[in-house]
Design an enzyme around this catalytic site. Structure first.
Site, PDB file in Angstrom:
ATOM      1  N   GLU A 130      20.855  53.926  45.847  1.00 50.26           N
ATOM      2  CA  GLU A 130      19.575  53.432  46.391  1.00 50.26           C
ATOM      3  C   GLU A 130      18.730  54.589  46.895  1.00 50.26           C
ATOM      4  O   GLU A 130      17.507  54.610  46.724  1.00 50.26           O
ATOM      5  CB  GLU A 130      19.858  52.432  47.520  1.00 50.26           C
ATOM      6  CG  GLU A 130      20.576  51.184  47.022  1.00 50.26           C
ATOM      7  CD  GLU A 130      20.903  50.213  48.145  1.00 50.26           C
ATOM      8  OE1 GLU A 130      21.689  50.593  49.032  1.00 50.26           O
ATOM      9  OE2 GLU A 130      20.363  49.101  48.133  1.00 50.26           O
ATOM     10  N   ALA A 177      26.885  53.862  51.769  1.00 51.23           N
ATOM     11  CA  ALA A 177      27.045  53.648  53.206  1.00 51.23           C
ATOM     12  C   ALA A 177      28.472  53.992  53.629  1.00 51.23           C
ATOM     13  O   ALA A 177      29.390  53.939  52.815  1.00 51.23           O
ATOM     14  CB  ALA A 177      26.737  52.188  53.526  1.00 51.23           C
ATOM     15  N   GLY A 211      24.622  52.808  48.407  1.00 52.26           N
ATOM     16  CA  GLY A 211      23.492  53.371  49.144  1.00 52.26           C
ATOM     17  C   GLY A 211      23.068  54.731  48.602  1.00 52.26           C
ATOM     18  O   GLY A 211      21.899  55.106  48.715  1.00 52.26           O
ATOM     19  N   GLU A 236      28.769  47.440  45.686  1.00 57.83           N
ATOM     20  CA  GLU A 236      28.717  46.579  46.868  1.00 57.83           C
ATOM     21  C   GLU A 236      29.462  45.262  46.660  1.00 57.83           C
ATOM     22  O   GLU A 236      30.147  44.762  47.552  1.00 57.83           O
ATOM     23  CB  GLU A 236      27.265  46.278  47.252  1.00 57.83           C
ATOM     24  CG  GLU A 236      26.544  47.424  47.933  1.00 57.83           C
ATOM     25  CD  GLU A 236      25.911  48.406  46.966  1.00 57.83           C
ATOM     26  OE1 GLU A 236      26.221  48.358  45.756  1.00 57.83           O
ATOM     27  OE2 GLU A 236      25.098  49.217  47.419  1.00 57.83           O
TER      28      GLU A 236
HETATM   29  N1  T1G Z   1      32.669  55.019  53.258  1.00 58.11           N
HETATM   30  C1  T1G Z   1      33.661  55.551  53.987  1.00 58.11           C
HETATM   31  N2  T1G Z   1      34.719  56.181  53.460  1.00 58.11           N
HETATM   32  C2  T1G Z   1      34.740  56.325  52.138  1.00 58.11           C
HETATM   33  C3  T1G Z   1      33.738  55.784  51.303  1.00 58.11           C
HETATM   34  C4  T1G Z   1      32.646  55.119  51.922  1.00 58.11           C
HETATM   35  N3  T1G Z   1      31.642  54.610  51.211  1.00 58.11           N
HETATM   36  N4  T1G Z   1      34.049  56.068  50.028  1.00 58.11           N
HETATM   37  C5  T1G Z   1      35.201  56.753  50.056  1.00 58.11           C
HETATM   38  N5  T1G Z   1      35.622  56.905  51.325  1.00 58.11           N
HETATM   39  C6  T1G Z   1      36.811  57.623  51.792  1.00 58.11           C
HETATM   40  C7  T1G Z   1      38.110  56.967  51.347  1.00 58.11           C
HETATM   41  O1  T1G Z   1      38.508  55.971  52.262  1.00 58.11           O
HETATM   42  C8  T1G Z   1      39.051  58.143  51.333  1.00 58.11           C
HETATM   43  O2  T1G Z   1      39.409  58.404  52.664  1.00 58.11           O
HETATM   44  C9  T1G Z   1      38.166  59.290  50.870  1.00 58.11           C
HETATM   45  O3  T1G Z   1      36.822  58.884  51.137  1.00 58.11           O
HETATM   46  C10 T1G Z   1      38.302  59.613  49.389  1.00 58.11           C
HETATM   47  O4  T1G Z   1      38.149  58.401  48.646  1.00 58.11           O
HETATM   48  C11 T1G Z   1      23.774  50.418  51.904  1.00 58.11           C
HETATM   49  C12 T1G Z   1      25.860  48.571  51.703  1.00 58.11           C
HETATM   50  C13 T1G Z   1      33.588  57.693  46.015  1.00 58.11           C
HETATM   51  C14 T1G Z   1      34.518  57.060  43.761  1.00 58.11           C
HETATM   52  O5  T1G Z   1      31.828  51.165  47.678  1.00 58.11           O
HETATM   53  O6  T1G Z   1      34.397  54.166  45.053  1.00 58.11           O
HETATM   54  O7  T1G Z   1      26.407  51.630  50.123  1.00 58.11           O
HETATM   55  O8  T1G Z   1      41.810  57.956  52.474  1.00 58.11           O
HETATM   56  O9  T1G Z   1      40.511  58.242  47.812  1.00 58.11           O
HETATM   57  O10 T1G Z   1      39.365  58.501  44.100  1.00 58.11           O
HETATM   58  O11 T1G Z   1      23.431  48.945  50.116  1.00 58.11           O
HETATM   59  O12 T1G Z   1      36.028  56.423  47.112  1.00 58.11           O
HETATM   60  O13 T1G Z   1      40.948  60.285  52.390  1.00 58.11           O
HETATM   61  O14 T1G Z   1      40.851  58.984  54.526  1.00 58.11           O
HETATM   62  O15 T1G Z   1      38.683  56.730  46.924  1.00 58.11           O
HETATM   63  O16 T1G Z   1      37.893  60.548  44.530  1.00 58.11           O
HETATM   64  C15 T1G Z   1      29.248  51.349  48.545  1.00 58.11           C
HETATM   65  C16 T1G Z   1      33.484  53.405  47.569  1.00 58.11           C
HETATM   66  C17 T1G Z   1      29.207  51.293  50.041  1.00 58.11           C
HETATM   67  C18 T1G Z   1      32.041  53.520  47.287  1.00 58.11           C
HETATM   68  C19 T1G Z   1      35.798  58.551  45.353  1.00 58.11           C
HETATM   69  N6  T1G Z   1      30.077  52.433  48.120  1.00 58.11           N
HETATM   70  N7  T1G Z   1      34.171  54.621  47.237  1.00 58.11           N
HETATM   71  O17 T1G Z   1      37.043  58.198  44.763  1.00 58.11           O
HETATM   72  O18 T1G Z   1      38.701  59.243  46.411  1.00 58.11           O
HETATM   73  S1  T1G Z   1      28.252  49.965  50.585  1.00 58.11           S
HETATM   74  C20 T1G Z   1      31.330  52.265  47.713  1.00 58.11           C
HETATM   75  C21 T1G Z   1      34.655  54.888  46.000  1.00 58.11           C
HETATM   76  C22 T1G Z   1      26.668  50.501  50.411  1.00 58.11           C
HETATM   77  C23 T1G Z   1      24.261  49.978  50.571  1.00 58.11           C
HETATM   78  C24 T1G Z   1      25.626  49.460  50.568  1.00 58.11           C
HETATM   79  C25 T1G Z   1      35.515  56.079  45.845  1.00 58.11           C
HETATM   80  C26 T1G Z   1      34.838  57.330  45.240  1.00 58.11           C
HETATM   81  P1  T1G Z   1      40.838  58.941  53.039  1.00 58.11           P
HETATM   82  P2  T1G Z   1      39.089  58.071  47.405  1.00 58.11           P
HETATM   83  P3  T1G Z   1      38.300  59.171  44.865  1.00 58.11           P
END
Ligand code: T1G
Length: 693
Positions: free
Chosen positions: A103, A61, A100, A123
């Protein structure tokens, strides 16, 4: 378009293309629905491949949308639509498949994965649970134990990991899309009916699995999500699939709005923004980073060397005392042997790592290094000698960095004739583990030198935060406030246990006094100028000196603020310390009293917040959230509290200021004069980390 549709004969290829990480924003979800409908309605399409552009399949997400009410189309419904498809759907997975995204993949009928795929349910790190069916589909693919492990740990696992067997139907090394397309074509050929994950029976289970994970979840005090995750997964047994999915979504929505989840989201973005300094810090072009040298082979030097080796750099470790150098080499070798034994690295990787480590007993060996990091004894005269020599030896353009924690980097830079090449690189112990790196600039530091520091932090996978100033930069400058209040409260009547319990109840893994025992009582105190400050400001509390004078240096002497049984790290209250405290208070005419936990937290944290407001106002960091990033990554501040400044905003700055003023009444102006920024923000009705209270 963030999602495109191509036709390749009877197979439709849907590609998510939404850089940087294919997060499922509303725009992406809407486009997914449109393309999916198109593919489903097109009679010539007999199977669908869901793939992605960019390095990763999908990071889940879009976290930025969580501050607002959810807007349709909802991911849960999209995934259900996908699963209900009468045409087989094959996911082509690459890079990160998270939350997500995982999922979404689980809702497809089949999964083909590149061999480097990492799947994860992060999450829990955001204080929520998988809200789009993952709690029900994941166990059906990989079993209850593995699914719970994935969701509670929140750490991604490699697709080859035994625990996630069952997620991918095929793991391929070559052309991923061709492989996914190939499977789709086979399914069409065979006339296969879709295999719906949600229709699979729940896998085998035992009560023990749930008991074990529940126990783990309960340990995470102050965080509501872990226990909700266990309960949600359990519904896969007790409840029809669709009802269990609906329940999980309702839980997800409720958790999303909690203070803890808001804090964790804030922490996520604070850590990612911190390494990007504001416009007041011009960054130039990073210089080469191939070879590094570390001067000083103490604990810090060893940790820095290991961090460099882990990042694939070649390192020369320099130590003039040969015995100390030999000991350091042994310790580094032992560290890697342990890593192999624990399965953290492959035994085959070891020779290449060790071959990148060189040692030397004179500074001459740093001649070719691109980066030199000094980690010698914290004494300005020693630093002067090292930097004067480095100036003569290091190659032109080499980055010269000091790991000082409290000394003035600008002064150290002036020991060379190239102050523009000198910055601070302040690592936190253990340097190969702690994620924080304070990158300290001076007025003389060149933009290229700073950019090199930032690039090095990234290479070391650390959160590199550019800052300036003296007296402990960001973290230690605030830490001094906390240490001071702890000492005063010990003097006023608190026991070490009272103080530490207040902190662990707040959410810290360890209290400040147990941490001092771990680090060594002689370390921070000697370095900081707190002792001088206390004396100058009129409350000369020498408690720590007295403990140190008794030879109680912490865990290493099995006695500090606590005592430690042989071979144990468990702090045990010590009557000797209690007697010392009583005698100390009596000698100073202080009547000991019980210090309530609220007072302990307020005096420590609000003292830190007051100092942080000065740090922000002086432009030591680029933005207030950088301070929180420092405390989250370097000092174990509980993530679900967001950081000291986020926490202060939650309490309300007006109340924080009121408490600071009350402490000023009680303890005098010397320590408790409110920071002007704090006063101004309260008048304006604004917060430190947000524009509103
Ligand atoms: N949403 C929005 N922005 C995101 C994002 C996300 N999920 N993941 C990364 N970014 C942005 C981040 O802020 C940065 O932005 C850029 O992408 C690069 O990230 C429905 C509710 C994917 C392993 O928790 O673990 O799904 O600073 O610097 O080291 O049930 O980002 O460049 O402006 O971290 O290569 C669950 C979180 C969501 C994933 C990449 N997902 N992200 O790492 O780059 S909840 C997460 C990460 C959900 C469902 C539920 C890592 C990465 P900017 P980065 P990276």
């Amino acid at each position: 378009m963030p999602v495109s549709l191509e036709r390749d004969g009877e197979v439709a290829l849907i590609v998510i293309d939404h850089p940087p990480v294919n997060a499922l924003s509303r725009e992406v979800r809407t486009a997914l629905v449109t393309t999916l409908d198109e593919a489903l309605q097109d009679a010539s399409v007999r199977a669908i491949v869901l793939a992605s552009a960019g390095p990763s399949f999908c990071a889940g997400a879009d976290i930025r949308e969580f501050e607002a009410s959810p807007r349709p189309p909802h991911l849960t419904d999209i995934i259900q639509r996908l699963e209900d498809s009468t045409k087989p759907v094959v996911a082509a997975l690459q890079g990160s498949v998270l939350g997500g995204g995982c999922e979404l993949a689980a809702g497809c009928h089949y999964r083909v994965a590149a061999s480097d795929v990492r799947i994860g349910m992060p999450e829990v790190n955001l204080g929520i649970l998988p809200g789009a069916g993952g709690t029900q589909r994941l166990p059906r693919l990989i079993g209850f134990d593995a699914a719970l492990g994935l969701m509670l740990e929140g750490k991604p696992r490699r697709i080859g990991d035994a625990s996630v067997q069952g997620f991918a139907d095929r793991v391929v090394d070559g052309d991923l899309r061709a492989a996914a397309r190939g499977l789709a074509a086979e399914l069409v050929e065979a006339g296969s009916i879709p295999r719906r994950t949600g229709s699979l029976p729940p896998p085998e289970w035992t009560p023990e699995i749930f008991e074990r994970h529940s126990k783990e979840a309960r340990k995470r005090r102050g965080e509501p999500a872990p226990e909700k995750i266990v309960a949600a997964v359990r519904r896969a047994i007790d409840m029809p699939f669709a009802d269990a999915v609906a329940y999980a979504r309702a839980d997800f929505l409720a958790l999303r709005d909690t203070v803890e989840a808001t804090a964790l989201r804030y922490a996520f973005f604070a850590e990612r923004q911190a390494p990007k300094p504001g416009p007041e810090v011009p960054l130039g072009t990073p210089r080469p980073l191939a070879g590094a040298a570390v001067i000083g082979a103490g604990t810090m030097g060893q940790g820095i060397a290991i961090a460099m080796l882990d990042a694939g750099l070649a390192v020369t470790l320099v130590e003039t005392a040969e015995a100390a150098l030999a000991r350091a080499e042994e310790r580094i070798a032992a560290h890697y042997e342990e890593s192999v034994a624990k399965g953290r690295i492959a035994a085959t990787a070891l020779p290449s790592i060790i071959s990148r480590l060189r040692t030397g007993s004179t500074l001459d060996v740093v001649r070719d290094a691109d980066v030199v990091i000094e980690a010698v004894f914290e004494d300005i005269a020693v630093k002067r000698e090292v930097f004067a020599q480095l100036d003569a030896i290091a190659k032109p353009g080499a980055l010269l960095a000091t790991n000082t924690s409290y000394l003035d980097v600008a002064e150290i830079a002036c020991f060379t004739r190239r102050p523009h090449d000198v910055i601070g690189l302040h690592f936190f112990s253990p340097a190969n583990v702690m994620r924080l790196l304070e990158i300290v600039r001076t007025d003389a530091s060149s933009p290229d030198a700073l950019a090199t520091g930032v690039a090095l932090a990234r290479k070391l996978r650390k959160v590199g935060i550019v800052c300036k100033g003296r007296d402990g930069f960001v973290g230690n400058r605030m830490l001094v406030q906390r240490t001071r209040e702890c000492l005063f409260m010990l003097e006023e009547g608190a026991s070490p246990r009272d103080i530490d319990a207040a902190f662990t109840d707040f959410g810290f893994a360890m209290g400040p006094l147990a941490v001092s025992d771990l680090a060594g009582l002689d370390i921070g105190w000697r370095n900081s100028n707190l002792r001088r400050q206390l004396r100058e400001l009129g409350r000369d509390c020498d408690l720590l000196d007295r403990v140190v004078d008794m030879g109680r240096l912490g865990q290493k002497t099995r006695a500090g603020w606590y005592r430690y049984d042989e071979g144990s790290r468990k702090p045990v209250p010590d009557p000797v310390v209690e007697a010392l405290l009583i005698e100390h208070s009596r000698a100073r005419g202080i009547e000991r009293r019980a210090v309530p936990a609220t007072e302990i937290i307020e005096r420590c944290l609000f003292g830190m917040v007051n100092e942080a407001a000065r740090i922000v106002e002086e432009g030591v960091v680029s933005r207030p959230s950088d301070v929180d990033a420092v405390w989250l990554t370097g000092y174990g501040f509980p993530r679900h509290r967001g950081g000291p400044l986020f926490y202060a905003d939650r309490v309300g700055l007006a109340q924080v200021l009121e408490r600071i003023e009350a402490f000023r009444e009680r303890f005098g102006n010397a320590y408790w004069s409110p920071a002007p920024l704090l006063e101004r923000l309260v008048v304006e009705g604004r917060g430190l980390t947000s524009d509103t209270k």
